[in-house]
Design an enzyme around this catalytic site. Structure first.
Site, short mmCIF file in Angstrom:
data_model
loop_
_atom_site.label_atom_id
_atom_site.label_comp_id
_atom_site.label_asym_id
_atom_site.label_seq_id
_atom_site.Cartn_x
_atom_site.Cartn_y
_atom_site.Cartn_z
N ARG A 259 6.25 12.66 7.14
CA ARG A 259 5.38 11.61 6.58
C ARG A 259 3.92 12.09 6.48
NH1 ARG A 259 0.66 9.09 7.35
NH2 ARG A 259 1.06 9.07 9.59
N ASP A 260 3.27 12.24 7.61
CA ASP A 260 1.85 12.58 7.58
C ASP A 260 1.67 13.97 6.97
OD1 ASP A 260 -0.81 12.08 7.95
OD2 ASP A 260 -0.85 12.57 10.08
N HIS B 33 -3.17 11.91 18.34
CA HIS B 33 -2.75 12.33 16.99
C HIS B 33 -3.90 13.16 16.42
CE1 HIS B 33 -0.85 11.41 12.92
NE2 HIS B 33 -2.07 11.78 12.56
N HIS C 262 -5.55 16.18 14.26
CA HIS C 262 -5.50 17.18 13.19
C HIS C 262 -6.28 18.40 13.68
CE1 HIS C 262 -3.76 14.68 9.83
NE2 HIS C 262 -3.87 13.82 10.82
N CYS D 260 -4.77 13.83 5.18
CA CYS D 260 -4.67 12.46 4.67
C CYS D 260 -5.30 12.45 3.29
CB CYS D 260 -5.40 11.50 5.60
SG CYS D 260 -5.52 9.82 4.96
N ASN E 91 -2.07 18.45 10.39
CA ASN E 91 -1.87 18.03 11.78
C ASN E 91 -1.72 19.29 12.62
OD1 ASN E 91 -0.44 15.79 10.03
ND2 ASN E 91 -0.86 14.88 12.02
C1 LIG Z 1 -2.54 -1.08 1.33
C2 LIG Z 1 -2.53 -0.96 -0.17
C3 LIG Z 1 -1.15 -1.32 -0.71
C4 LIG Z 1 -3.54 -1.95 -0.72
O1 LIG Z 1 -3.73 -1.69 -2.10
P1 LIG Z 1 -4.47 -2.72 -3.04
O2 LIG Z 1 -4.61 -2.10 -4.39
O3 LIG Z 1 -5.71 -3.21 -2.37
O4 LIG Z 1 -3.47 -3.93 -2.92
P2 LIG Z 1 -2.66 -4.82 -3.87
O5 LIG Z 1 -1.96 -5.78 -2.96
O6 LIG Z 1 -3.55 -5.35 -4.97
O7 LIG Z 1 -1.57 -3.87 -4.51
C5 LIG Z 1 -1.82 -2.93 -5.54
C6 LIG Z 1 -0.52 -2.47 -6.12
O8 LIG Z 1 0.27 -1.86 -5.10
C7 LIG Z 1 1.49 -2.58 -4.94
N1 LIG Z 1 1.81 -2.58 -3.52
C8 LIG Z 1 1.14 -3.23 -2.54
N2 LIG Z 1 1.72 -2.97 -1.36
C9 LIG Z 1 2.76 -2.15 -1.60
C10 LIG Z 1 3.73 -1.56 -0.77
N3 LIG Z 1 3.74 -1.74 0.54
N4 LIG Z 1 4.67 -0.77 -1.34
C11 LIG Z 1 4.67 -0.57 -2.69
N5 LIG Z 1 3.76 -1.12 -3.52
C12 LIG Z 1 2.82 -1.91 -2.98
C13 LIG Z 1 1.22 -3.96 -5.51
O9 LIG Z 1 2.42 -4.57 -5.90
C14 LIG Z 1 0.32 -3.63 -6.67
O10 LIG Z 1 1.09 -3.09 -7.72
P3 LIG Z 1 0.68 -3.31 -9.25
O11 LIG Z 1 0.66 -4.78 -9.44
O12 LIG Z 1 -0.68 -2.66 -9.41
O13 LIG Z 1 1.75 -2.58 -10.00
C15 LIG Z 1 -2.94 0.46 -0.64
O14 LIG Z 1 -4.26 0.67 -0.32
C16 LIG Z 1 -2.09 1.53 -0.03
O15 LIG Z 1 -0.88 1.59 -0.26
N6 LIG Z 1 -2.70 2.44 0.76
C17 LIG Z 1 -1.93 3.45 1.44
C18 LIG Z 1 -2.81 4.49 1.96
C19 LIG Z 1 -2.01 5.51 2.73
O16 LIG Z 1 -0.79 5.51 2.78
N7 LIG Z 1 -2.77 6.43 3.35
C20 LIG Z 1 -2.19 7.47 4.13
C21 LIG Z 1 -1.60 6.98 5.40
S1 LIG Z 1 -2.79 6.66 6.69
C22 LIG Z 1 -2.94 8.15 7.49
O17 LIG Z 1 -2.43 9.12 7.01
C23 LIG Z 1 -3.65 8.21 8.80
C24 LIG Z 1 -2.68 8.32 9.99
C25 LIG Z 1 -1.80 7.09 10.12
O18 LIG Z 1 -1.80 9.42 9.81
C26 LIG Z 1 -3.46 8.52 11.28
C27 LIG Z 1 -4.64 9.47 11.17
O19 LIG Z 1 -4.45 10.69 11.04
O20 LIG Z 1 -5.76 8.96 11.19
#
Ligand SMILES: CC(C)(COP(=O)([O-])OP(=O)([O-])OC[C@H]1O[C@@H](n2cnc3c(N)ncnc32)[C@H](O)[C@@H]1OP(=O)([O-])[O-])[C@@H](O)C(=O)NCCC(=O)NCCSC(=O)C[C@@](C)(O)CC(=O)[O-]
Length: 284
Positions: free
Chosen positions: A13-14, A205, A207, A238, A247
Site C-alpha cells: 500500500r504505502d 512509521h 520514512h 506519499c 519507507n
Molecule cells: C479523502 C478524499 C476522497 C476527499 O476528496 P474530495 O475531492 O475532497 O472529496 P469528495 O467527497 O468531493 O470526492 C471527490 C471524488 O472522489 C470520490 N470518492 C470520495 N471518496 C472515495 C473513496 N473512498 N473511494 C473512491 N472514490 C471516492 C467521490 O465520489 C468523488 O467522485 P466524482 O464525483 O468526482 O467522480 C481524497 O482526498 C482522497 O481520496 N485522498 C486520498 C489521499 C491518499 O490516499 N493519500 C495517501 C495515503 S496517506 C499516507 O500515505 C500517509 C501514511 C498513512 O502512509 C502515513 C505517513 O507516512 O504519514
C-alpha cells in the site's frame, strides 16, 4: 529467543501508491502472496481512496480478491471516509486504517479537509467498524515535520493521537511522512505522545529520506515501542508529500532488530525474495 518486535508490512500500500507506472493487480497479488509466507501478522495491501487522487490504488478490491490469505495474517486497507469503509468491507479487508495529520497544511493537501474535519469524518467509520467488529488502526502523518509547513509541534501530534484513541483505534502509527526526522525530533515527539498513550499501542512509521530511520526506530525502542511499519525493498513515498523517499526497508529493520537481539518472527530469505520482487516492480 529475544523479545518480540513486530514489523507491520506496508509495502503493497504505502510502498506502491506512489509508483509512476501503473502496476498490474497480478504483480501486487504476487508480492502480497510472497509476503504472506514471511511470517508477518499484518500486511497493508490496499487503500479505498479516490482513484482520481491516487490512481495506483484503484484496484484494491481486485488485489484483496486475488491474494491467497494465509492463516494468522490480517490484510489491512486504508480508508478516508464511509465510501472507503464500504469498499474495504465488501473486499473483506481484515482491518482498516483511518489517517489524519498533525499538520493542517498536509491534511488539506492529502485529504482536502482540515484535521478537525477529518476526525469528524472518521466518527461514522468508527461506528460502522465497531458494528461489524472490524479493528481500526489510526495513522498520524507529519509527526515531526510537514513538507509544506516545517516543524510540527509535539503537542499537536499528541492531540491527534489522543483523538484517534478516544474514537476507538486499537493502535496509532506515528508517521515521519517525509523521512527527515532526527532521533532528537522523535524523542521530543514521543515525550508528548507518551503523556496521552501507552507505548505498546503505538507504532513507528518512519520514512528514510534522511537515512536516519533505523536510528529513529532505536530511539523508539528505548521509549517502549514494539511495532514498526516498513516496506519491503524500501518502496514508497506519499503522493502528497513532495520529496519524501521510501519507507524504511523491511529487510533492513529486520536485520537491525535481530542484531539488537529482538525476535521479529520473520524469515530473512523470504524477505530477501520479496525485496527483489519489490525492486523489480519499481524498475530499480
Ligand atoms: C479523502 C478524499 C476522497 C476527499 O476528496 P474530495 O475531492 O475532497 O472529496 P469528495 O467527497 O468531493 O470526492 C471527490 C471524488 O472522489 C470520490 N470518492 C470520495 N471518496 C472515495 C473513496 N473512498 N473511494 C473512491 N472514490 C471516492 C467521490 O465520489 C468523488 O467522485 P466524482 O464525483 O468526482 O467522480 C481524497 O482526498 C482522497 O481520496 N485522498 C486520498 C489521499 C491518499 O490516499 N493519500 C495517501 C495515503 S496517506 C499516507 O500515505 C500517509 C501514511 C498513512 O502512509 C502515513 C505517513 O507516512 O504519514
Amino acid at each position: 529467543m529475544g523479545e518480540r518486535v513486530r514489523i507491520f508490512e506496508v509495502g503493497p500500500r504505502d510502498g506502491l501508491q506512489n509508483e509512476a507506472r501503473i502496476i498490474p493487480a497480478a504483480e501486487k497479488i504476487a508480492l502480497v502472496d510472497c509476503l504472506s509466507q514471511a511470517g508477518f501478522d499484518r500486511i497493508e495491501v490496499a487503500s479505498f481512496v479516490s482513484p482520481k487522487w491516487v490512481p495506483q490504488m484503484a484496484d484494491g478490491a481486485q488485489v484483496l480478491a486475488g491474494i491467497t490469505r494465509a492463516p494468522g495474517v490480517r490484510y489491512a486497507a486504508l480508508v478516508p471516509n464511509m465510501r472507503g469503509f464500504e469498499g474495504a468491507v465488501a473486499a473483506e479487508a481484515d482491518e482498516i486504517a483511518v489517517f489524519a495529520s498533525a499538520s493542517e497544511v498536509f491534511s488539506q493537501a492529502n485529504i482536502n479537509c482540515s484535521v478537525a474535519e477529518s476526525l469528524d469524518r472518521f466518527g461514522p467509520v468508527m461506528n460502522a467498524a465497531r458494528a461489524v467488529d472490524l479493528p481500526v488502526r489510526g495513522y498520524v502523518s507529519c509527526v515531526v515535520e510537514c513538507p509544506y509547513d516545517g516543524a510540527v509541534a509535539p503537542g499537536d501530534v499528541a492531540r491527534v493521537v489522543k483523538a484517534l484513541f478516544d474514537m476507538g483505534c486499537y493502535e496509532v502509527s506515528l508517521g515521519d511522512t517525509i523521512g527527515r526526522a532526527t532521533p532528537d525530533g522523535i524523542k521530543a515527539m514521543l515525550k508528548a505522545v507518551l503523556d496521552v498513550a501507552v507505548p505498546d499501542r503505538l507504532a513507528g512509521h518512519y520514512h528514510d529520506t534522511g537515512g536516519r530511520a533505523l536510528e529513529n526506530i532505536e530511539v523508539s525502542l528505548d521509549h517502549g515501542l514494539r511495532v514498526f511499519d516498513a516496506a519491503v525493498g524500501g518502496l514508497g513515498g506519499c503522493p502528497y508529500a513532495p520529496g519524501a523517499a521510501g519507507n524504511v526497508a523491511t529487510e533492513a529493520v529486520h536485520a537491525r532488530l535481530v542484531q539488537l537481539g529482538y525476535d521479529t518472527g520473520l524469515d530473512a530469505s523470504v524477505l530477501a525474495h520479496a525485496a527483489q520482487m519489490a525492486l523489480a516492480m519499481r524498475g530499480d
